[in-house]
Design an enzyme around this catalytic site. Structure first.
Site, PDB file in Angstrom:
ATOM      1  N   ARG A   1      52.418 -26.521  42.019  1.00  0.00           N
ATOM      2  CA  ARG A   1      51.797 -25.487  41.900  1.00  0.00           C
ATOM      3  C   ARG A   1      52.175 -24.663  43.022  1.00  0.00           C
ATOM      4  O   ARG A   1      52.076 -23.317  43.254  1.00  0.00           O
ATOM      5  CB  ARG A   1      50.355 -25.757  42.233  1.00  0.00           C
ATOM      6  CG  ARG A   1      49.479 -26.022  40.972  1.00  0.00           C
ATOM      7  CD  ARG A   1      48.047 -26.414  41.545  1.00  0.00           C
ATOM      8  NE  ARG A   1      47.997 -27.226  42.527  1.00  0.00           N
ATOM      9  CZ  ARG A   1      47.138 -27.430  43.303  1.00  0.00           C
ATOM     10  NH1 ARG A   1      45.991 -26.757  43.302  1.00  0.00           N
ATOM     11  NH2 ARG A   1      47.249 -28.436  44.479  1.00  0.00           N
TER      12      ARG A   1
ATOM     13  N   HIS B   1      46.890 -49.808  36.273  1.00  0.00           N
ATOM     14  CA  HIS B   1      46.373 -49.215  37.378  1.00  0.00           C
ATOM     15  C   HIS B   1      46.157 -49.630  38.572  1.00  0.00           C
ATOM     16  O   HIS B   1      44.800 -49.823  39.261  1.00  0.00           O
ATOM     17  CB  HIS B   1      44.945 -48.655  36.694  1.00  0.00           C
ATOM     18  CG  HIS B   1      44.674 -47.097  37.520  1.00  0.00           C
ATOM     19  ND1 HIS B   1      44.210 -46.152  36.697  1.00  0.00           N
ATOM     20  CD2 HIS B   1      44.923 -46.632  38.822  1.00  0.00           C
ATOM     21  CE1 HIS B   1      43.985 -45.113  37.628  1.00  0.00           C
ATOM     22  NE2 HIS B   1      44.440 -45.301  38.658  1.00  0.00           N
TER      23      HIS B   1
ATOM     24  N   GLY C   1      52.295 -33.728  47.223  1.00  0.00           N
ATOM     25  CA  GLY C   1      51.045 -33.655  48.221  1.00  0.00           C
ATOM     26  C   GLY C   1      51.136 -34.913  49.169  1.00  0.00           C
ATOM     27  O   GLY C   1      52.373 -35.291  49.092  1.00  0.00           O
TER      28      GLY C   1
ATOM     29  N   ARG D   1      47.751 -40.034  36.658  1.00  0.00           N
ATOM     30  CA  ARG D   1      46.631 -40.266  35.497  1.00  0.00           C
ATOM     31  C   ARG D   1      47.369 -40.026  34.182  1.00  0.00           C
ATOM     32  O   ARG D   1      48.440 -39.317  34.027  1.00  0.00           O
ATOM     33  CB  ARG D   1      45.587 -39.051  35.695  1.00  0.00           C
ATOM     34  CG  ARG D   1      44.693 -39.266  36.792  1.00  0.00           C
ATOM     35  CD  ARG D   1      43.733 -40.213  36.529  1.00  0.00           C
ATOM     36  NE  ARG D   1      42.667 -40.205  37.698  1.00  0.00           N
ATOM     37  CZ  ARG D   1      42.954 -40.891  38.891  1.00  0.00           C
ATOM     38  NH1 ARG D   1      44.030 -41.524  39.104  1.00  0.00           N
ATOM     39  NH2 ARG D   1      42.015 -41.011  39.709  1.00  0.00           N
TER      40      ARG D   1
ATOM     41  N   GLY E   1      47.919 -48.652  41.686  1.00  0.00           N
ATOM     42  CA  GLY E   1      48.195 -47.872  42.725  1.00  0.00           C
ATOM     43  C   GLY E   1      47.446 -48.224  44.080  1.00  0.00           C
ATOM     44  O   GLY E   1      48.385 -48.318  45.122  1.00  0.00           O
TER      45      GLY E   1
ATOM     46  N   GLU F   1      42.837 -45.561  29.135  1.00  0.00           N
ATOM     47  CA  GLU F   1      42.772 -46.901  29.600  1.00  0.00           C
ATOM     48  C   GLU F   1      41.472 -47.343  29.216  1.00  0.00           C
ATOM     49  O   GLU F   1      40.602 -46.790  29.193  1.00  0.00           O
ATOM     50  CB  GLU F   1      42.808 -46.798  31.269  1.00  0.00           C
ATOM     51  CG  GLU F   1      44.176 -46.369  31.797  1.00  0.00           C
ATOM     52  CD  GLU F   1      44.283 -46.046  33.103  1.00  0.00           C
ATOM     53  OE1 GLU F   1      43.432 -46.347  33.950  1.00  0.00           O
ATOM     54  OE2 GLU F   1      45.108 -45.478  33.759  1.00  0.00           O
TER      55      GLU F   1
ATOM     56  N   ILE G   1      50.847 -37.945  48.460  1.00  0.00           N
ATOM     57  CA  ILE G   1      51.372 -39.289  48.014  1.00  0.00           C
ATOM     58  C   ILE G   1      52.823 -38.861  47.551  1.00  0.00           C
ATOM     59  O   ILE G   1      53.783 -39.678  47.613  1.00  0.00           O
ATOM     60  CB  ILE G   1      50.584 -39.752  46.712  1.00  0.00           C
ATOM     61  CG1 ILE G   1      49.186 -40.161  47.086  1.00  0.00           C
ATOM     62  CG2 ILE G   1      51.452 -40.905  46.143  1.00  0.00           C
ATOM     63  CD1 ILE G   1      48.161 -40.477  45.963  1.00  0.00           C
TER      64      ILE G   1
HETATM   65  C1  GLV Z   1      43.233 -44.033  41.926  1.00  0.00           C
HETATM   66  O1  GLV Z   1      43.693 -43.701  40.697  1.00  0.00           O
HETATM   67  C2  GLV Z   1      42.770 -42.676  42.649  1.00  0.00           C
HETATM   68  O2  GLV Z   1      42.822 -41.710  42.334  1.00  0.00           O
HETATM   69  O3  GLV Z   1      42.148 -42.974  43.806  1.00  0.00           O
END
Ligand code: GLV
Ligand code: GLV
Length: 324
Positions: A176, A284, A154, A237, A286, A266, A156
């Site tokens: 997918r 976390h 996707g 995730r 990102g 988490e 990212i």
């Molecule tokens: C962060 O983890 C998001 O899904 O934006």
């Protein structure tokens, strides 16, 4: 209009929200408990939620029938029971696009940190251990000519592929669906079935959303299929990886290392992972840049504003859909 914000958001977003209604913001410096969340949303027309808030039909019912929108300040929305909300006429929105580069930057940072032993080297110095430069000292793995396996190409995943191309890596991916031909050719990305990606990649980086299909996608069997020299990067995730199986695989040297920004439960982290020098962990982070977090909160606020104004949401997610 009553707007409930479950945790503090940047002021730029508050300005937009205050224009759209009466804003209540949790004053807590922690996630609200499920009970607190149900109390907080009572009477809300809009809820601005965080990825740690579980928003399901019961929460929507606690809010009441006037609830119109839940704006999640995240691209992922596995914390929201989307069918339960849409069936109650509540729009669900996320924040795609604005966090793509920040998240890919962090994923590539983890990749560099684990393959070049940056965390381990830093710990050595901070422990005041003796050391001297020599040709065999703390050798890592080079990236040039190595294969990056991207799970989920996707937005990212594609941004990660661009970074890897700049470092001389070859790109394979699974997911997918097949990426558009122009995306494949721009990245020189080769589509592989997931089992083949596992056996081919020198680094496996996860960029798929968490769904029932991707929960524990990386389990003992998948880890066993990876090269002994391979690294795993997870910035999507936590539950996409069976964390106990990952610790087992690392202890048995079935894979070479892991770079992890997300965890199954988490803020807990499987304790064995924290003992391993070939594991790099971040909490976390990102999307955690000043610019990106401001953009995310603003986008969530604009979604609230649009729905409360009776216009369509900017980033509505669909029940069967999935994030990027
Ligand atoms: C962060 O983890 C998001 O899904 O934006
Ligand atoms: C390493 O530090 C080098 O100069 O090659």
């Amino acid at each position: 209009m009553r707007i409930v914000v479950t945790r503090r958001v940047p002021e730029a977003a508050m300005v937009v929200l205050r224009e759209a209604g009466e804003v209540w913001v949790s004053g807590e410096d922690r996630p609200l408990s499920p009970d607190e969340l149900r109390d907080a949303v009572r009477g809300a027309d809009a809820v601005v939620s965080m990825l740690h808030d579980r928003i399901d039909g019961a929460v929507a019912d606690a809010a009441g029938p006037q609830l119109k929108v839940v704006a999640n300040v995240a691209v992922g929305y596995d914390n929201i029971d989307v069918p339960a909300l849409t069936s109650r006429g509540v729009a669900v929105t996320n924040t795609p696009g604005v966090l793509t580069d920040a998240t890919a930057d962090l994923a590539f940072g983890l990749l560099l940190a684990v393959t070049r032993r940056i965390g381990e080297g830093e710990r050595l110095l901070r422990a005041r251990q003796p050391w001297s430069f020599h040709l065999g000292f703390m050798l890592g793995s080079g990236l040039q000519g190595k294969t990056l396996g991207i799970v989920g190409l996707g937005q990212i995943g594609q941004a990660m592929a661009h970074r890897a191309r700049a470092f001389g890596m070859r790109i394979v991916y699974s997911g997918r669906s097949r990426a558009r031909p122009e995306v494949e050719s721009a990245l020189h990305a080769e589509h592989l079935p997931f089992p083949e990606l596992l056996t081919t990649a020198d680094v496996v980086s996860l960029h798929c959303p968490l769904t029932p299909e991707t929960r524990h996608l990386i389990d003992a069997e998948a880890l066993g299929a990876m090269k002994h020299s391979a690294f795993l990067i997870n910035t999507t995730r936590g539950p996409v990886v069976d964390e106990a199986a990952l610790a087992d695989a690392l202890l048995r040297r079935e894979i070479a290392g892991a770079g992890l920004d997300v965890f199954e439960k988490e803020p807990e982290v499987e304790p064995r992972l924290l003992e391993m020098d070939n594991v790099v962990v971040t909490p976390h982070l990102g999307s955690a840049t000043v610019e990106t977090r401001t953009e995310m909160a603003l986008l969530a606020a604009r979604n609230v504003e649009a729905v409360l104004a009776g216009e369509g949401a900017i980033n509505e997610v669909r029940p069967a859909g999935a994030g990027s």
